[in-house]
Design an enzyme around this catalytic site. Structure first.
Site, PDB file in Angstrom:
ATOM      1  N   ARG A 144     -41.221  84.444 -75.406  1.00  0.00           N
ATOM      2  CA  ARG A 144     -40.164  83.858 -76.227  1.00  0.00           C
ATOM      3  C   ARG A 144     -40.829  83.030 -77.314  1.00  0.00           C
ATOM      4  NH1 ARG A 144     -42.354  79.905 -75.594  1.00  0.00           N
ATOM      5  NH2 ARG A 144     -40.660  78.759 -76.539  1.00  0.00           N
ATOM      6  N   GLY A 145     -40.036  82.597 -78.265  1.00  0.00           N
ATOM      7  CA  GLY A 145     -40.576  81.975 -79.463  1.00  0.00           C
ATOM      8  C   GLY A 145     -40.607  83.017 -80.567  1.00  0.00           C
ATOM      9  N   ALA A 146     -39.974  82.706 -81.696  1.00  0.00           N
ATOM     10  CA  ALA A 146     -39.760  83.713 -82.736  1.00  0.00           C
ATOM     11  C   ALA A 146     -41.041  84.433 -83.179  1.00  0.00           C
ATOM     12  CB  ALA A 146     -39.049  83.083 -83.935  1.00  0.00           C
ATOM     13  N   ARG A 158     -33.011  90.443 -79.125  1.00  0.00           N
ATOM     14  CA  ARG A 158     -32.688  89.031 -79.396  1.00  0.00           C
ATOM     15  C   ARG A 158     -32.194  88.934 -80.836  1.00  0.00           C
ATOM     16  NH1 ARG A 158     -35.529  85.098 -76.383  1.00  0.00           N
ATOM     17  NH2 ARG A 158     -33.745  83.807 -76.949  1.00  0.00           N
ATOM     18  N   GLN A 203     -37.887  74.941 -71.162  1.00  0.00           N
ATOM     19  CA  GLN A 203     -39.110  75.346 -71.854  1.00  0.00           C
ATOM     20  C   GLN A 203     -39.989  74.147 -72.222  1.00  0.00           C
ATOM     21  OE1 GLN A 203     -35.973  76.413 -72.752  1.00  0.00           O
ATOM     22  NE2 GLN A 203     -36.057  78.442 -73.701  1.00  0.00           N
ATOM     23  N   ASP A 211     -36.180  79.337 -85.174  1.00  0.00           N
ATOM     24  CA  ASP A 211     -36.068  80.775 -84.945  1.00  0.00           C
ATOM     25  C   ASP A 211     -35.578  81.517 -86.178  1.00  0.00           C
ATOM     26  OD1 ASP A 211     -36.295  81.625 -81.786  1.00  0.00           O
ATOM     27  OD2 ASP A 211     -35.817  79.514 -82.072  1.00  0.00           O
ATOM     28  N   ASN A 222     -32.507  76.707 -84.035  1.00  0.00           N
ATOM     29  CA  ASN A 222     -33.566  76.460 -83.065  1.00  0.00           C
ATOM     30  C   ASN A 222     -32.908  76.302 -81.697  1.00  0.00           C
ATOM     31  OD1 ASN A 222     -36.423  76.076 -82.549  1.00  0.00           O
ATOM     32  ND2 ASN A 222     -35.955  73.939 -82.109  1.00  0.00           N
ATOM     33  N   LYS A 223     -33.716  76.108 -80.682  1.00  0.00           N
ATOM     34  CA  LYS A 223     -33.209  76.014 -79.313  1.00  0.00           C
ATOM     35  C   LYS A 223     -32.061  75.015 -79.212  1.00  0.00           C
ATOM     36  CE  LYS A 223     -34.349  78.072 -76.639  1.00  0.00           C
ATOM     37  NZ  LYS A 223     -33.777  79.376 -76.212  1.00  0.00           N
TER      38      LYS A 223
END
Length: 344
Positions: free
Chosen positions: A55-57, A89, A183, A224, A234-235
């Site tokens: 995960r993470g763009a 995603r 996370q 993201d 973002n998250k």
């Protein structure tokens, strides 16, 4: 990134290509176990992205690039492989950048390697530029994980902290736990521990307490997707941290490479927001919480308006929201960036 394995310090990337397989650090098992996920085809790649092995763009983008090269090597139907990976995603813009880069490059493995090297090198520059914002003795707040695990190497939000540490600065990091997948507590704290950076995990709803007390000097987060006007996704939980930072006069920075900027979208209202399975909220350590019949909502991201952002730390330098026109021109004149024309 540095990882201590059985008492020995070793260096890893979060994803790489090896012997006709894409190898990823299995992030769902950290920090308890260091294990590796080996993708042998595009189905495995789609699973890894969709189910948060990676995960993470930027890391999602690199995984997609390697996955499409793998699909070509394995003789798969490339239209089907592209569509399968594209649907994993919806919010992370780097995914679509990587797909279109690979399409324009004939899905060649050397192109995938170049994409990975570009992302890693650009994030290293983010660390160099962001380091100037961090004074000796700084106490920094971050949210979610925007370290090497989310990028391949260096990280985005964590890259300036790594540079600050290496330059001899004494810094401290407040790490939001980042519910529901934790996370921050599981991944960011683990990365900071590996790097020897002093930190403390805090409950998501404790950030305002420390800001009001004057314990936080600045906030740095990842992203993201960032729109033309600077609104960014973002998250989930990032928006409220930005509002609290503004209220308490704390600089709030977004660290991201050019691949994360979507200049096709004018404002954050146009960003597609992924909503994930409610079980991520309702089940903790295998046990359901709350009343039996209660349901949950689980948006994976929120959108923060540009008015809460002090600046964007990029591989081209640091830009205020009113300077994003200059950033756009730099991105458009960048040969690597011009090879991608995302359609999603």
């Amino acid at each position: 990134m540095k990882i201590n394995v059985d008492g020995e310090e070793r260096k890893f990337r979060s994803v790489w290509f090896e012997k006709d397989e894409v190898v990823l650090i299995e992030q769902r098992n950290l920090p308890e176990k260091i294990e590796f996920y080996r993708a042998k085809n595009s189905d495995d790649i789609a699973y890894a992205i969709k189910h948060m092995v990676v995960r993470g763009a930027p890391a999602i983008g690199v995984t997609a690039a390697y996955g499409l090269a793998l699909a070509k090597i394995k003789g798969e139907n490339m239209e089907e492989a592209v569509e399968k990976i594209r649907k994993t995603r919806p919010t992370a813009y780097d995914l679509f950048k990587a797909i279109d880069f690979m399409k324009s490059s004939g899905f060649d493995i050397h192109a995938a390697e170049r994409y990975s090297q570009e992302v890693s090198g650009r994030c290293k520059k983010i660390g160099e530029y962001g380091n100037v914002l961090i004074a000796d003795g700084s106490k920094i707040l971050t949210h979610c994980n925007a370290g090497a695990l989310a990028v391949v190497d260096w990280g985005t939000a964590l890259a300036p902290m790594r540079y600050a540490k290496e330059s001899g600065k004494n810094i401290f990091v407040f790490v939001d736990e980042t519910r529901p997948r934790l996370q921050g507590a599981k991944l960011t704290a683990w990365e900071l521990e590996q790097e020897g950076i002093d930190h403390a995990i805090i409950a998501d709803n404790a950030a305002g307490y420390f800001m009001k007390k004057g314990d936080v000097n600045l906030a740095i987060v990842g992203a993201d997707r960032i729109c033309a006007n600077g609104d960014f996704a973002n998250k989930i939980g990032t928006y409220e941290k930005a509002v609290l930072a503004k209220e308490n006069g704390i600089p709030f920075y977004v660290a991201a490479p050019g691949t994360t900027f979507d200049f096709n979208l004018k404002t954050g209202d146009e960003i597609p927001i992924e909503e994930r399975d409610q079980e991520e909220v309702l089940v903790v350590n295998g046990k359901k919480i709350g009343p039996e019949n209660s349901k949950a909502r689980n948006p994976a991201f929120d959108v923060t308006p540009n008015r809460y952002v002090s600046g964007y730390i990029t591989e081209y330098g640091i830009f205020r929201p009113d300077q994003l026109g200059d950033l756009k021109r730099k991105v458009q004149s960048d040969l690597f960036m011009r090879t991608t024309t995302p359609t999603a």
